[in-house]
Design a protein around this motif. Structure first.
Motif, PDB file in Angstrom:
ATOM      1  N   THR A 160      46.153  41.423  45.455  1.00 57.73           N
ATOM      2  CA  THR A 160      47.363  42.222  45.459  1.00 57.73           C
ATOM      3  C   THR A 160      46.976  43.698  45.578  1.00 57.73           C
ATOM      4  O   THR A 160      45.806  44.028  45.811  1.00 57.73           O
ATOM      5  CB  THR A 160      48.168  41.971  44.166  1.00 57.73           C
ATOM      6  OG1 THR A 160      49.416  42.669  44.226  1.00 57.73           O
ATOM      7  CG2 THR A 160      47.389  42.422  42.933  1.00 57.73           C
ATOM      8  N   ASP A 161      47.945  44.593  45.421  1.00 59.69           N
ATOM      9  CA  ASP A 161      47.663  46.031  45.452  1.00 59.69           C
ATOM     10  C   ASP A 161      46.683  46.392  44.344  1.00 59.69           C
ATOM     11  O   ASP A 161      46.771  45.879  43.227  1.00 59.69           O
ATOM     12  CB  ASP A 161      48.953  46.832  45.248  1.00 59.69           C
ATOM     13  CG  ASP A 161      50.016  46.534  46.294  1.00 59.69           C
ATOM     14  OD1 ASP A 161      49.649  46.108  47.405  1.00 59.69           O
ATOM     15  OD2 ASP A 161      51.204  46.733  45.992  1.00 59.69           O
ATOM     16  N   ASP A 162      45.759  47.315  44.650  1.00 60.60           N
ATOM     17  CA  ASP A 162      44.766  47.681  43.641  1.00 60.60           C
ATOM     18  C   ASP A 162      44.190  49.062  43.953  1.00 60.60           C
ATOM     19  O   ASP A 162      44.337  49.577  45.067  1.00 60.60           O
ATOM     20  CB  ASP A 162      43.637  46.653  43.590  1.00 60.60           C
ATOM     21  CG  ASP A 162      42.991  46.548  42.220  1.00 60.60           C
ATOM     22  OD1 ASP A 162      43.223  47.451  41.378  1.00 60.60           O
ATOM     23  OD2 ASP A 162      42.252  45.581  41.987  1.00 60.60           O
ATOM     24  N   VAL A 163      43.529  49.634  42.954  1.00 63.48           N
ATOM     25  CA  VAL A 163      42.829  50.916  43.093  1.00 63.48           C
ATOM     26  C   VAL A 163      41.418  50.724  42.547  1.00 63.48           C
ATOM     27  O   VAL A 163      41.247  50.249  41.414  1.00 63.48           O
ATOM     28  CB  VAL A 163      43.544  52.053  42.342  1.00 63.48           C
ATOM     29  CG1 VAL A 163      42.804  53.377  42.557  1.00 63.48           C
ATOM     30  CG2 VAL A 163      44.994  52.179  42.795  1.00 63.48           C
ATOM     31  N   LEU A 164      40.404  51.085  43.350  1.00 62.02           N
ATOM     32  CA  LEU A 164      39.011  50.920  42.963  1.00 62.02           C
ATOM     33  C   LEU A 164      38.357  52.277  42.752  1.00 62.02           C
ATOM     34  O   LEU A 164      38.726  53.255  43.415  1.00 62.02           O
ATOM     35  CB  LEU A 164      38.248  50.153  44.045  1.00 62.02           C
ATOM     36  CG  LEU A 164      38.843  48.816  44.482  1.00 62.02           C
ATOM     37  CD1 LEU A 164      38.019  48.212  45.614  1.00 62.02           C
ATOM     38  CD2 LEU A 164      38.939  47.850  43.300  1.00 62.02           C
ATOM     39  N   ARG A 165      37.365  52.328  41.859  1.00 59.69           N
ATOM     40  CA  ARG A 165      36.718  53.596  41.497  1.00 59.69           C
ATOM     41  C   ARG A 165      35.199  53.471  41.502  1.00 59.69           C
ATOM     42  O   ARG A 165      34.636  52.576  40.871  1.00 59.69           O
ATOM     43  CB  ARG A 165      37.182  54.024  40.098  1.00 59.69           C
ATOM     44  CG  ARG A 165      36.485  55.241  39.536  1.00 59.69           C
ATOM     45  CD  ARG A 165      36.885  55.481  38.084  1.00 59.69           C
ATOM     46  NE  ARG A 165      36.675  54.301  37.246  1.00 59.69           N
ATOM     47  CZ  ARG A 165      35.510  53.960  36.710  1.00 59.69           C
ATOM     48  NH1 ARG A 165      34.431  54.707  36.932  1.00 59.69           N
ATOM     49  NH2 ARG A 165      35.416  52.871  35.958  1.00 59.69           N
ATOM     50  N   ASP A 195      49.305  41.842  50.140  1.00 53.90           N
ATOM     51  CA  ASP A 195      50.144  40.780  49.585  1.00 53.90           C
ATOM     52  C   ASP A 195      49.390  39.460  49.490  1.00 53.90           C
ATOM     53  O   ASP A 195      49.974  38.418  49.224  1.00 53.90           O
ATOM     54  CB  ASP A 195      51.397  40.590  50.442  1.00 53.90           C
ATOM     55  CG  ASP A 195      51.085  39.930  51.786  1.00 53.90           C
ATOM     56  OD1 ASP A 195      49.919  40.005  52.221  1.00 53.90           O
ATOM     57  OD2 ASP A 195      52.005  39.345  52.383  1.00 53.90           O
ATOM     58  N   GLY A 196      48.071  39.498  49.739  1.00 52.27           N
ATOM     59  CA  GLY A 196      47.282  38.272  49.698  1.00 52.27           C
ATOM     60  C   GLY A 196      45.825  38.554  49.398  1.00 52.27           C
ATOM     61  O   GLY A 196      45.436  39.711  49.176  1.00 52.27           O
ATOM     62  N   PRO A 197      44.986  37.534  49.407  1.00 49.55           N
ATOM     63  CA  PRO A 197      43.562  37.699  49.066  1.00 49.55           C
ATOM     64  C   PRO A 197      42.846  38.671  49.997  1.00 49.55           C
ATOM     65  O   PRO A 197      43.056  38.657  51.208  1.00 49.55           O
ATOM     66  CB  PRO A 197      42.998  36.277  49.216  1.00 49.55           C
ATOM     67  CG  PRO A 197      44.170  35.384  49.021  1.00 49.55           C
ATOM     68  CD  PRO A 197      45.336  36.107  49.621  1.00 49.55           C
TER      69      PRO A 197
END
Length: 199
Positions: free
Chosen positions: A125-130, A191-193
């Protein structure tokens, strides 16, 4: 008496220091349409969002004049994801406008609380990486997405500002792109993997 006043003032002043928009965490809950005012800020941060209704769900960030500036969530049915706010140019965030037919939660957190970006990272799904620090030198990203809807990956610099659109596709995607030097965050709309392998 004077000592008590000084202690009380110090405690109050310390609260204001701790509760700056860039540092403080705030959680809001509801079960229907709602407009939630927040302490106005132009500092980038993340919003962890959930919704358990069956119908259309959306979260807009509003500026000080009440204008819709930032679309943080847009989904039909149940939703769980993380979005970034104040990553672009604009008037900042002053309120949240929620459209929902069921229970929802929104937690606002500093950008530093985004999920750690390992060499191989995946999600659904929607995400934020750091990254722990802005990237240096030449690196590439191998990106995959198997959802049916819109998919995007934005690179953000060390200040949390958008710098490059790395992927932009409707439906399945597979590709390799260069990671701009100075990137510290990635914002995924999905909206998916999906998976990202950093080299």
């Amino acid at each position: 008496m004077r000592l008590r006043i000084l202690v009380a003032f110090a405690a109050l002043f310390g609260t204001f220091l701790i509760a700056t928009p860039a540092e403080a965490a705030a959680t809001y809950r509801g079960d229907s349409d709602h407009v939630q005012r927040i302490r106005a800020t132009t500092t980038p941060g993340i919003a962890k969002i959930t919704h358990t209704g069956d119908g259309y769900f959306s979260v807009w960030g509003l500026d000080r004049s009440g204008k819709q500036q930032q679309l943080l969530a847009n989904r039909v049915g149940a939703y769980k994801g993380t979005a970034v706010y104040n990553a672009g140019t604009g008037n900042g965030l002053a309120a949240l406008k929620i459209g929902a037919d069921g229970p929802w939660t929104i937690q606002l957190l500093p950008l530093s609380k985004a999920r750690s970006w390992s060499a191989t990272t995946s999600g659904g799904t929607d995400d934020v990486l750091r990254l722990s620090r802005p990237s240096r030198g030449f690196h590439t990203l191998r990106i995959r997405h198997t959802g049916d809807g819109y998919f995007s990956v934005w690179a953000l610099d060390g200040r949390g500002r958008r710098s490059n659109l790395l992927a932009n596709k409707v439906g399945a995607y597979k590709g390799s792109v260069s990671l701009p030097a100075g990137t510290q965050y990635a914002v995924i709309g999905s909206d998916g993997p999906w998976s990202i392998v950093r080299r």
